[in-house]
Design a protein around this motif. Sequence first.
Motif, mmCIF file in Angstrom:
data_model
loop_
_atom_site.group_PDB
_atom_site.id
_atom_site.type_symbol
_atom_site.label_atom_id
_atom_site.label_comp_id
_atom_site.label_asym_id
_atom_site.label_seq_id
_atom_site.Cartn_x
_atom_site.Cartn_y
_atom_site.Cartn_z
ATOM 1 N N LYS A 1 0.848 -1.178 0.000
ATOM 2 C CA LYS A 1 0.000 0.000 0.000
ATOM 3 C C LYS A 1 0.892 1.238 0.000
ATOM 4 N N GLU A 2 0.275 2.423 -0.176
ATOM 5 C CA GLU A 2 1.041 3.667 -0.148
ATOM 6 C C GLU A 2 1.658 3.907 1.224
ATOM 7 N N LYS A 3 1.011 3.384 2.256
ATOM 8 C CA LYS A 3 1.485 3.582 3.624
ATOM 9 C C LYS A 3 1.409 2.249 4.355
ATOM 10 N N ALA B 1 14.056 -1.785 21.993
ATOM 11 C CA ALA B 1 13.029 -0.931 21.390
ATOM 12 C C ALA B 1 11.835 -1.751 20.933
ATOM 13 N N ARG B 2 10.670 -1.179 21.100
ATOM 14 C CA ARG B 2 9.408 -1.722 20.599
ATOM 15 C C ARG B 2 8.631 -0.542 20.040
ATOM 16 N N GLY B 3 7.719 -0.813 19.137
ATOM 17 C CA GLY B 3 6.909 0.286 18.638
ATOM 18 C C GLY B 3 6.411 0.089 17.231
ATOM 19 N N LEU B 4 6.295 1.202 16.523
ATOM 20 C CA LEU B 4 5.676 1.229 15.207
ATOM 21 C C LEU B 4 6.602 1.939 14.226
ATOM 22 N N ALA B 5 6.708 1.397 13.020
ATOM 23 C CA ALA B 5 7.451 2.024 11.932
ATOM 24 C C ALA B 5 6.475 2.243 10.784
ATOM 25 N N VAL B 6 6.245 3.494 10.421
ATOM 26 C CA VAL B 6 5.319 3.829 9.348
ATOM 27 C C VAL B 6 6.132 4.176 8.103
ATOM 28 N N PHE B 7 5.986 3.364 7.054
ATOM 29 C CA PHE B 7 6.674 3.561 5.784
ATOM 30 C C PHE B 7 5.682 4.161 4.798
ATOM 31 N N ALA B 8 6.042 5.277 4.179
ATOM 32 C CA ALA B 8 5.186 5.898 3.162
ATOM 33 C C ALA B 8 6.030 6.215 1.934
ATOM 34 N N GLN B 9 5.597 5.735 0.773
ATOM 35 C CA GLN B 9 6.307 6.007 -0.476
ATOM 36 C C GLN B 9 6.036 7.452 -0.872
ATOM 37 N N ILE B 10 7.111 8.248 -1.085
ATOM 38 C CA ILE B 10 6.889 9.667 -1.386
ATOM 39 C C ILE B 10 6.975 9.979 -2.869
ATOM 40 N N SER C 1 8.900 2.841 -9.455
ATOM 41 C CA SER C 1 8.489 1.495 -9.059
ATOM 42 C C SER C 1 8.806 1.315 -7.582
ATOM 43 N N ASN C 2 8.222 0.313 -6.938
ATOM 44 C CA ASN C 2 8.465 0.068 -5.520
ATOM 45 C C ASN C 2 9.939 -0.185 -5.234
ATOM 46 N N LEU C 3 10.663 -0.769 -6.190
ATOM 47 C CA LEU C 3 12.075 -1.071 -5.973
ATOM 48 C C LEU C 3 12.936 0.188 -6.018
ATOM 49 N N ASP C 4 12.532 1.206 -6.771
ATOM 50 C CA ASP C 4 13.309 2.431 -6.920
ATOM 51 C C ASP C 4 12.791 3.569 -6.040
ATOM 52 N N ALA C 5 11.724 3.372 -5.327
ATOM 53 C CA ALA C 5 11.039 4.441 -4.611
ATOM 54 C C ALA C 5 11.848 4.979 -3.435
ATOM 55 N N ILE C 6 11.516 6.222 -3.069
ATOM 56 C CA ILE C 6 12.037 6.847 -1.859
ATOM 57 C C ILE C 6 10.928 6.736 -0.823
ATOM 58 N N TYR C 7 11.275 6.279 0.369
ATOM 59 C CA TYR C 7 10.288 6.094 1.429
ATOM 60 C C TYR C 7 10.567 7.034 2.586
ATOM 61 N N HIS C 8 9.506 7.606 3.130
ATOM 62 C CA HIS C 8 9.583 8.381 4.363
ATOM 63 C C HIS C 8 9.219 7.425 5.496
ATOM 64 N N ILE C 9 10.054 7.379 6.508
ATOM 65 C CA ILE C 9 9.814 6.475 7.635
ATOM 66 C C ILE C 9 9.666 7.295 8.906
#
Length: 180
Positions: free
Chosen positions: A126-128, A143-152, A157-165
């Motif tokens: 998904k986008e996020k 550490a425990r918690g949540l990592a939110v990945f969003a393609q910017i 393509s998903n392989l070349d994308a830049i992700y904001h985390i």
Amino acid sequence: MLSKIIYSTAVVLATAAVILLALFSPLPHRKNHTTPRLALSFYIQQPQVGGSATHPAAPPDAGALIFHRTLTEGPTNTSRIVGKAQGFIIPVESFAHSAFNIIYLTFHTHEYSGSISVQAKNIAHKEKEELTVVGGTGSFAFARGLAVFAQIDREMSNLDAIYHIKLHLEFPNRSQTIPG
């Protein structure tokens, strides 16, 4: 008679002392049992080799995806490098919930040194994506918690994308304040 007066006075003074101590004593020191928290934001970039982005050698229908990317402070590939992202993901249906599907985020900065392990079991492309942080080392131990990945960059393509985390971390085994 004198002994009764002395006894009564002693009882009154003792009672008054107990009441005064109860009213004016300092409250007991309460330990702060809040779990230290930390929020971080950074970007996963394609590594730059010789002025062009490297592409994975595996075809899209490969049985496993092994990747090595750069972590930066900002969205451009010229932003300060803070670490690296590495992973081994088996997208095949039978391994979709495999314990092998982990993304390792390693940091090398003045503020933080260590790694974070992000479980990538339920990726839906998904986008996020909201993934679970399952541990860490160094500055991120336990550490425990949540990592939110969003393609910017939606055009890549998903392989070349830049992700904001965005990382939302908790440290249940620490009592001191976390820098940052």
